[in-house]
Enzyme design. Structure first.
Site, PDB file in Angstrom:
ATOM      1  CG  HIS A  19      -1.986  -1.033   1.180  1.00 20.07           C
ATOM      2  ND1 HIS A  19      -2.932  -1.100   0.182  1.00 20.07           N
ATOM      3  CD2 HIS A  19      -2.257  -2.080   2.008  1.00 20.07           C
ATOM      4  CE1 HIS A  19      -3.741  -2.123   0.395  1.00 20.07           C
ATOM      5  NE2 HIS A  19      -3.351  -2.739   1.503  1.00 20.07           N
ATOM      6  CG  ASP A  84       6.836  -6.367   7.460  1.00 21.13           C
ATOM      7  OD1 ASP A  84       6.142  -5.367   7.193  1.00 21.13           O
ATOM      8  OD2 ASP A  84       7.131  -6.674   8.630  1.00 21.13           O
TER       9      ASP A  84
END
Length: 215
Positions: A19, A84
């Site tokens: 995102h 991540d």
């Protein structure tokens, strides 16, 4: 499989799930350069696809990367790549770590995150301002095959922001062997030494292998 609300381009093979618009730009650049035979039009960004929200409740970079990649693969039927990543500060016991993007309490507020980190390290001598960026890059195929690679960039934290490039904590981070901050490096210079560049180059062979198997 939950169908995405935005049509997937014909010929798409890999979806980059994030995102973060700046991170997506960086991932597209790294993956395109790292995977031989993968045409730019085969790599699509989740910026144009309405993917389900993922609760990142794993306690490791690897776990959260897999959560995002699994969700994107299930939603699109494509090979899904996600990461991540975060900053691990030695004197803070590895924090902010997986909480890097929301260290100040507001997710994705780079300025507030940097301000808080500077305040927390205000009295820490330069010799103890060592830190590293960490990235776990995950690849998940629709058939359930998955792999995770890890990359790190070691350095130290500056006492003030330097540079207008990059994002996140880049203006405060000086990579080992560099006189410039990560935000002062060109995109190509940063990709060559960054945690994300290293993790995704390690992942590239797995991507190429799965693409070959699919073909």
């Amino acid at each position: 499989m939950t169908a995405p609300q935005t049509a997937i381009p014909v010929g798409a093979t890999v979806i980059l799930a994030s995102h973060n618009a700046k991170k997506l730009t960086e991932l597209q650049r790294i993956v395109t350069a790292a995977v031989p035979g993968l045409a730019p039009e085969q790599i699509i960004s989740s910026a144009g696809i309405d993917l389900p929200d993922v609760v990142e409740d794993a306690v490791t970079f690897e776990g959260n990367a897999l959560l995002k990649a699994r969700s994107a693969a299930a939603a699109t039927g494509l090979l899904a790549v996600a990461d991540d990543s975060g900053l691990s500060v030695d004197v803070l016991g590895g924090a902010p770590g997986i909480f890097s993007a929301r260290w100040s309490g507001r997710h994705g507020d780079d300025e507030a995150n940097n301000d808080l980190l500077l305040a927390q390290l205000g009295d820490v001598p330069d010799a103890h301002r060592t830190a590293r960026f960490v990235c776990a890059a995950a690849l998940v195929a629709p058939d359930g095959a998955e792999v995770v690679e890890r990359g790190e960039m070691v350095g130290m934290l500056l006492r003030e922001r330097r540079g207008a490039g990059g994002f996140g904590y880049d203006p405060l981070f000086q990579p080992e062997g560099e006189s410039r901050s990560a935000a002062e490096l060109s995109p190509q210079e940063k990709d060559a030494i960054s945690h994300r560049g290293r993790a995704f180059r390690a992942l590239a062979g797995h991507v190429a292998q799965l693409i070959g198997a699919a073909g």
